[in-house]
Design an enzyme around this catalytic site. Sequence first.
Site, PDB file in Angstrom:
ATOM      1  N   GLU A 187      -0.292   4.560   3.660  1.00  0.00           N
ATOM      2  CA  GLU A 187      -1.446   4.413   2.757  1.00  0.00           C
ATOM      3  C   GLU A 187      -2.518   3.647   3.503  1.00  0.00           C
ATOM      4  O   GLU A 187      -2.337   3.261   4.661  1.00  0.00           O
ATOM      5  CB  GLU A 187      -1.043   3.679   1.474  1.00  0.00           C
ATOM      6  N   LYS A 227       1.992  -5.821  -5.791  1.00  0.00           N
ATOM      7  CA  LYS A 227       0.591  -6.060  -5.394  1.00  0.00           C
ATOM      8  C   LYS A 227       0.390  -7.559  -5.146  1.00  0.00           C
ATOM      9  O   LYS A 227      -0.182  -8.272  -5.974  1.00  0.00           O
ATOM     10  CB  LYS A 227      -0.350  -5.517  -6.473  1.00  0.00           C
ATOM     11  N   TYR A 285      -2.096  -9.833  -7.698  1.00  0.00           N
ATOM     12  CA  TYR A 285      -3.452  -9.608  -8.182  1.00  0.00           C
ATOM     13  C   TYR A 285      -3.580  -8.207  -8.753  1.00  0.00           C
ATOM     14  O   TYR A 285      -2.707  -7.357  -8.556  1.00  0.00           O
ATOM     15  CB  TYR A 285      -4.486  -9.859  -7.083  1.00  0.00           C
ATOM     16  N   ARG A 331       4.431 -28.883  -1.918  1.00  0.00           N
ATOM     17  CA  ARG A 331       4.755 -27.751  -1.038  1.00  0.00           C
ATOM     18  C   ARG A 331       6.239 -27.691  -0.702  1.00  0.00           C
ATOM     19  O   ARG A 331       6.816 -28.655  -0.197  1.00  0.00           O
ATOM     20  CB  ARG A 331       3.938 -27.827   0.254  1.00  0.00           C
ATOM     21  N   HIS A 386       9.045 -24.148   0.096  1.00  0.00           N
ATOM     22  CA  HIS A 386       9.110 -22.683   0.030  1.00  0.00           C
ATOM     23  C   HIS A 386       9.795 -22.202  -1.254  1.00  0.00           C
ATOM     24  O   HIS A 386       9.361 -21.247  -1.872  1.00  0.00           O
ATOM     25  CB  HIS A 386       9.850 -22.114   1.243  1.00  0.00           C
ATOM     26  N   LEU A 439       1.960   1.005  -2.282  1.00  0.00           N
ATOM     27  CA  LEU A 439       1.570   0.570  -3.611  1.00  0.00           C
ATOM     28  C   LEU A 439       1.434   1.797  -4.523  1.00  0.00           C
ATOM     29  O   LEU A 439       0.908   2.829  -4.098  1.00  0.00           O
ATOM     30  CB  LEU A 439       0.230  -0.181  -3.551  1.00  0.00           C
TER      31      LEU A 439
HETATM   32  N1  PLP Z   1      -2.852   0.720  -1.666  1.00  0.00           N
HETATM   33  C1  PLP Z   1      -3.197  -0.548  -1.392  1.00  0.00           C
HETATM   34  C2  PLP Z   1      -2.534  -1.243  -0.251  1.00  0.00           C
HETATM   35  C3  PLP Z   1      -4.160  -1.212  -2.184  1.00  0.00           C
HETATM   36  O1  PLP Z   1      -4.486  -2.486  -1.914  1.00  0.00           O
HETATM   37  C4  PLP Z   1      -4.778  -0.497  -3.235  1.00  0.00           C
HETATM   38  C5  PLP Z   1      -5.799  -1.145  -4.067  1.00  0.00           C
HETATM   39  O2  PLP Z   1      -6.186  -2.262  -3.885  1.00  0.00           O
HETATM   40  C6  PLP Z   1      -4.399   0.811  -3.472  1.00  0.00           C
HETATM   41  C7  PLP Z   1      -3.419   1.399  -2.678  1.00  0.00           C
HETATM   42  C8  PLP Z   1      -5.005   1.598  -4.601  1.00  0.00           C
HETATM   43  O3  PLP Z   1      -4.502   1.132  -5.823  1.00  0.00           O
HETATM   44  P1  PLP Z   1      -5.318   1.283  -7.175  1.00  0.00           P
HETATM   45  O4  PLP Z   1      -5.669   2.730  -7.285  1.00  0.00           O
HETATM   46  O5  PLP Z   1      -4.370   0.855  -8.220  1.00  0.00           O
HETATM   47  O6  PLP Z   1      -6.512   0.415  -7.051  1.00  0.00           O
END
Ligand code: PLP
Length: 287
Positions: free
Chosen positions: A182, A149, A33, A100, A102, A207
């Site tokens: 994070e 993501k 996403y 379904r 995997h 991320l």
């Molecule tokens: N870290 C995680 C786990 C996230 O889900 C998000 C955003 O949804 C971020 C960091 C921040 O990312 P961005 O600045 O690209 O929205």
Amino acid sequence: MSRFAYVNGRFVRHGQAAVHIEDRGYQLADGVYEVWAVFDGKLADAEGHFARLWRSLDELRIDHPMSEAALTIVLREAIRRNHVREGLVYLQVTRGVARRDHAFPNPAVPPAVVITARSVDRVAIEAKAAKGAAVITVPENRWGRCDIKTIGLLPNALAKQAARERGAIEAWFVDDLGLVTEGASSNAWIVDADGRLRTRDTQANILRGVTRLTLLDVIAQAGLPVAEQPFTVEEARNAREAFITGAGSLVTPITSVDGVKIGDGTVGPVASRLRALYIERARAGAI
Ligand code: PLP
């Protein structure tokens, strides 16, 4: 006002929008996403989010559902149809619908695409941000590919719920070494005891936040000292300031960690300045 969602090629009423029960996103969290902030009806940090989307899809070997140009048109249409001036647009792409199993469908099926857009009340959000917010810490328990993501967000959802139950807006994951990785839906930052901005480097399992990246540029332009270096929970407690970044939170000042005040427990000057500078930059660069 009616809301509309884009589902696999057409706009439908939000209330009636549905996906197939054998969508692999629904059954296996086999999808990715993106979220863009919307300023003045336009996509903020558009390029960064597109680049990360293509990378997430490539890493999972999911076909690109359409070109960047086509996707830009559909995202803008979602914004327009939902009358969003200030808000968020959400895109989800899954490996598609198949019996379904995997392993990947063979032959491959087309990826499934859902887009929604909603408005936010920037005035109310600004008022909240000006007060600052709390974070809690939770043990890091996610998989090793947090750079992708994916829609597999169960640890993030549980962490966020724990935060909510303790009156906090975010949970920071903490790894085995006691270092903050994070947040559940944001990147974590401090202004350390020496006045240096610190956020974890992207070699770590986090991320690569698009807001984080733009903010690093804003910080460089402002000439502020910064280091992409991890920090411990202890360092966060002893920091001058803290904040989080993300397409939803933008730059949101943090005033306590696990109930311990950061600095004097009020929003610091660096975080509030960076919030203003980030919003100015994102608004000016929105397309
Ligand atoms: N870290 C995680 C786990 C996230 O889900 C998000 C955003 O949804 C971020 C960091 C921040 O990312 P961005 O600045 O690209 O929205």
